[in-house]
Design a protein around this motif. Structure first.
Motif, short mmCIF file in Angstrom:
data_model
loop_
_atom_site.label_atom_id
_atom_site.label_comp_id
_atom_site.label_asym_id
_atom_site.label_seq_id
_atom_site.Cartn_x
_atom_site.Cartn_y
_atom_site.Cartn_z
N LYS A 232 -70.09 35.71 -61.91
CA LYS A 232 -69.57 36.55 -63.00
C LYS A 232 -69.63 35.74 -64.28
O LYS A 232 -69.15 34.61 -64.34
CB LYS A 232 -68.14 36.99 -62.72
CG LYS A 232 -68.00 38.03 -61.61
CD LYS A 232 -66.56 38.48 -61.46
CE LYS A 232 -66.43 39.54 -60.40
NZ LYS A 232 -67.08 40.80 -60.80
N GLN B 115 -68.88 35.71 -68.53
CA GLN B 115 -67.99 36.32 -69.51
C GLN B 115 -68.79 36.89 -70.65
O GLN B 115 -69.67 36.23 -71.21
CB GLN B 115 -67.00 35.26 -70.03
CG GLN B 115 -65.91 35.84 -70.93
CD GLN B 115 -64.88 34.80 -71.31
OE1 GLN B 115 -65.03 33.63 -70.95
NE2 GLN B 115 -63.86 35.21 -72.00
N ARG C 162 -68.38 39.99 -74.11
CA ARG C 162 -67.39 40.39 -75.11
C ARG C 162 -66.34 41.33 -74.54
O ARG C 162 -65.16 41.23 -74.86
CB ARG C 162 -68.10 41.06 -76.28
CG ARG C 162 -69.03 40.11 -77.05
CD ARG C 162 -69.70 40.84 -78.19
NE ARG C 162 -70.58 39.95 -78.96
CZ ARG C 162 -71.31 40.34 -79.99
NH1 ARG C 162 -71.26 41.61 -80.40
NH2 ARG C 162 -72.08 39.48 -80.62
N THR C 163 -66.78 42.24 -73.69
CA THR C 163 -65.85 43.25 -73.18
C THR C 163 -65.16 42.81 -71.90
O THR C 163 -64.29 43.53 -71.41
CB THR C 163 -66.61 44.55 -72.92
OG1 THR C 163 -67.69 44.28 -71.99
CG2 THR C 163 -67.18 45.11 -74.21
N GLY C 164 -65.53 41.69 -71.33
CA GLY C 164 -64.91 41.25 -70.08
C GLY C 164 -65.84 40.37 -69.29
O GLY C 164 -66.38 39.40 -69.82
N TYR C 165 -66.03 40.70 -68.03
CA TYR C 165 -66.89 39.94 -67.13
C TYR C 165 -67.99 40.85 -66.60
O TYR C 165 -67.78 42.05 -66.36
CB TYR C 165 -66.09 39.34 -65.97
CG TYR C 165 -65.16 38.23 -66.39
CD1 TYR C 165 -65.60 36.91 -66.42
CD2 TYR C 165 -63.85 38.50 -66.78
CE1 TYR C 165 -64.76 35.89 -66.82
CE2 TYR C 165 -63.00 37.49 -67.17
CZ TYR C 165 -63.46 36.17 -67.18
OH TYR C 165 -62.63 35.17 -67.58
N GLN C 166 -69.16 40.25 -66.42
CA GLN C 166 -70.32 41.00 -65.96
C GLN C 166 -70.91 40.29 -64.74
O GLN C 166 -71.01 39.06 -64.72
CB GLN C 166 -71.37 41.10 -67.07
CG GLN C 166 -72.61 41.88 -66.68
CD GLN C 166 -73.62 41.92 -67.80
OE1 GLN C 166 -73.39 41.31 -68.84
NE2 GLN C 166 -74.72 42.62 -67.60
N ASP C 167 -71.30 41.07 -63.74
CA ASP C 167 -71.91 40.52 -62.54
C ASP C 167 -73.35 40.13 -62.82
O ASP C 167 -74.13 40.93 -63.35
CB ASP C 167 -71.87 41.54 -61.40
CG ASP C 167 -70.45 41.81 -60.93
OD1 ASP C 167 -69.60 40.92 -61.10
OD2 ASP C 167 -70.18 42.92 -60.43
#
Length: 617
Positions: free
Chosen positions: A507, A509, A511-516
């Motif tokens: 995962k 990081q 801007r909007t959170g976490y991305q897989d």
């Protein structure tokens, strides 16, 4: 004390007087401002501090009473007269009235003349309306010629509320967009350097590449040994269920190596002393074992050269503890015959190759000479005469240096006069020669020392490498160990090896959170054909969106130097037909047959977006 002269019962100290004055001023200021607020309620403006420094605007009237002192810590941003607070205060109070007036004008006025009359009939605007009108009118004013005359650098937003807000585009972004609109880059240049690691990342999962079944692994090995390539569909909905994709991935991981010692990492060999330290080397002190290893290695090398000459093997590498040699078949990289690149080299190695009758060139030095000649040919006659004078001066200086060297060679007569000529050791002829040819010595172990051997001289180079004693280390951790041979196809004495692949989901990081983010790591001696085959597999499986970081074995980056003139390339169709039995896919052979364009650099990053490649070196 009443009897003392000059004493006044109302006398106060200066500090008490100043304190009373400050107290009186504050009380009078508060009372006057409260009275003015009661009498004039319109003066109370939202968003403005009651004790803002500086006088109020003339539109609000003068406040009688005590004079308010100036705040020494105030600046134009936190005062009443700051532009920001004027806009905020005025827009909050007059926004509704301004919208109403503009709507009335837009409804009642439909023609140009009528519009002018209606606008003139509107009463005088307040300060806030004038400010907003000035901002709107400034955006409609034509741009000055001194700033920019190209309207294509500005693009309008599609929203109606931002219809007059221009967005500046840089010329570079415009150029990139123009190039992207012309066509899609469906291929990237060939990279002849060896890679130690590939790290693929993609928003799509790599689960199809992990945990191969025994049947899939066996099928991939069989296809590699028989040089069979299954056709992979371009649109793959379920990569994990696509057997052709899993077969092809196992096939891309195979390569051939000699010698093969499971307890020793035989690649890379340059600067690998730490990896060899502490490992068992039974041949280090056994000359008979070393001779046996070299005999088997010579047979493998001869077999590889025969395969390349017959176009049954496209290329192979010789990885020594000092240098790397790349042999390529005719047609690859735009050549007409067999070529060999050797890097890095030393002056001693080059002198030994000359002594064996091997004709070679230094491509990077020749490019520098050609560039200097082309630049000098473009000069005018006056500059040419000046250069001629400088060359004569340089020749004179060289002659002076030679004379100085001669004087230094024979300048030991004063030792005889002192009678100590036998006690002091004179410099030998070799050291004097090295000093004279320091320009050649400076090339040692640098990218400019790369050597190109072409045609029949490659066979002479083969015999030179077999009989070269400096090819094998005489001391150290790699003492007595033959160089590593790497090839994409089978040869005599070779061992089939497999690159290591590992899938990891992480995962990251944003801007909007976490991305897989899914990653696929491939390690080992990765040759050019493997890089291209893997990218061809990931193109449909990852739906045309992935990135790869390429970790280059730095001594081999210079192997991308061009070895053929741009004006004399062979047709790719003829090259693909000649190398149809070399064991590689036609698309890979087509890519490797293109001229080298990377020079001394190598690919570091490769990105695919919407089935189009971009790369960095």
């Amino acid at each position: 004390m009443s009897e003392q002269a000059g004493y006044s019962p109302s006398f106060k100290r200066p500090s008490e007087i100043l304190r009373m004055r400050r107290k009186r001023a504050r009380s009078e200021g508060v009372a006057s401002s409260a009275q003015s607020a009661v009498s004039n309620p319109g003066l109370s403006i939202a968003g403005v501090r009651p004790f803002s420094p500086g006088p109020l605007s003339s539109a609000q009237g003068k406040i009688t009473g005590g004079v308010k002192r100036r705040n020494p810590f105030a600046n134009i941003e936190n005062t009443f007269n700051s532009p920001k607070k004027r806009v905020i205060s005025c827009s909050d109070a007059d926004a509704d009235a301004l919208v109403y007036k503009r709507s009335v004008v837009s409804v009642e006025c439909k023609g140009e003349n009528v519009t002018e009359q209606c606008v003139n009939s509107v009463p005088a605007l307040s300060f806030s309306e004038q400010l907003l009108d000035a901002v709107r009118q400034s955006k409609d004013v034509p741009k000055k010629a001194s700033v920019s005359e190209d309207d294509s650098l500005f693009e309008e937003d599609s929203f109606e509320d931002r219809k007059s807000t221009p967005i500046l585009k840089s010329p570079q972004a415009q150029t990139v967009s123009d190039e992207a609109s012309v066509g899609i880059c469906s291929e990237y240049p060939a990279d002849w350097s060896l890679k130690t690691r590939l790290l693929f990342t993609s928003p799509q999962s790599f689960s199809w590449a992990e945990h191969p079944r025994a049947q899939e692994e066996a099928q991939g090995l069989s296809q590699h040994c028989r040089a069979q390539h299954a056709s992979i569909p371009q649109n793959i909905q379920d990569p994990r269920g696509c057997t052709e994709l899993r077969y092809g991935f196992q096939q891309c991981l195979q390569y051939w190596q000699h010698p093969s010692l499971p307890w020793l990492p035989l690649f890379p060999r340059i600067g690998a002393e730490r990896k060899f330290s502490g490992k068992a080397t039974p041949w280090a002190q056994d000359s008979a074992l070393q001779q046996s290893l070299m005999s088997e290695w010579s047979s493998s090398l001869t077999s590889l050269y025969s395969l390349v000459k017959a176009r049954l093997c496209p290329y192979f590498y010789i990885c020594s503890y000092q240098f790397t040699v790349l042999f390529r078949a005719a047609g690859l990289s735009g050549t007409t015959g067999i070529t060999a690149l050797l890097s890095p080299t030393t002056r001693g190695l080059r002198e030994a190759m000359k002594a064996d009758g091997i004709e070679f060139t230094l491509p990077l030095l020749e490019e520098k000479k050609k560039s200097k000649e082309s630049s000098s040919s473009q000069l005018n006659e006056d500059s040419q005469q000046t250069e001629g004078e400088e060359e004569r001066t340089a020749d004179d200086c060289d002659n002076d240096d030679d004379d100085d060297d001669d004087e230094e060679d024979g300048g030991f007569s004063w030792l005889k006069e002192m009678g100590v000529q036998d006690k002091i050791k004179k410099p030998d002829a070799l050291s004097i020669k090295l000093r004279k040819e320091h320009s050649e010595v400076r090339l040692d172990h640098r990218p400019e020392s790369v050597v190109l051997v072409e045609g029949s001289n490659t066979f002479t180079l083969l015999n030179f490498l077999i009989n070269c004693k400096s090819l094998v280390a005489a001391a150290g951790c790699q003492a007595g160990l033959p160089p590593t041979l790497l090839a994409p196809t089978a040869f005599r004495g070779a061992t089939l090896q497999t690159l290591k692949a590992r899938c990891v989901n992480v995962k990251t990081q944003v801007r909007t959170g976490y991305q897989d983010v899914c990653s696929l790591e491939v390690t080992g001696p990765i040759m050019p054909h493997a890089v291209h085959s893997l990218t061809q597999l990931l193109r449909p499986s990852q739906r045309g969106s992935f990135s790869v970081g390429l970790y280059t074995h730095e001594p081999t980056a210079v192997l991308n130097v061009p070895v053929c003139k741009i004006s004399d390339p062979r047709p790719q169709d003829a090259v693909v037909e000649d190398l149809s039995r070399c064991g590689l896919q036609q698309s890979t052979v087509k890519q490797l047959s293109e001229l080298s364009t990377l020079g001394k650099s190598a690919l570091r990053q490769l990105h695919m977006r919407d089935y189009s490649y971009t790369w960095r070196t």
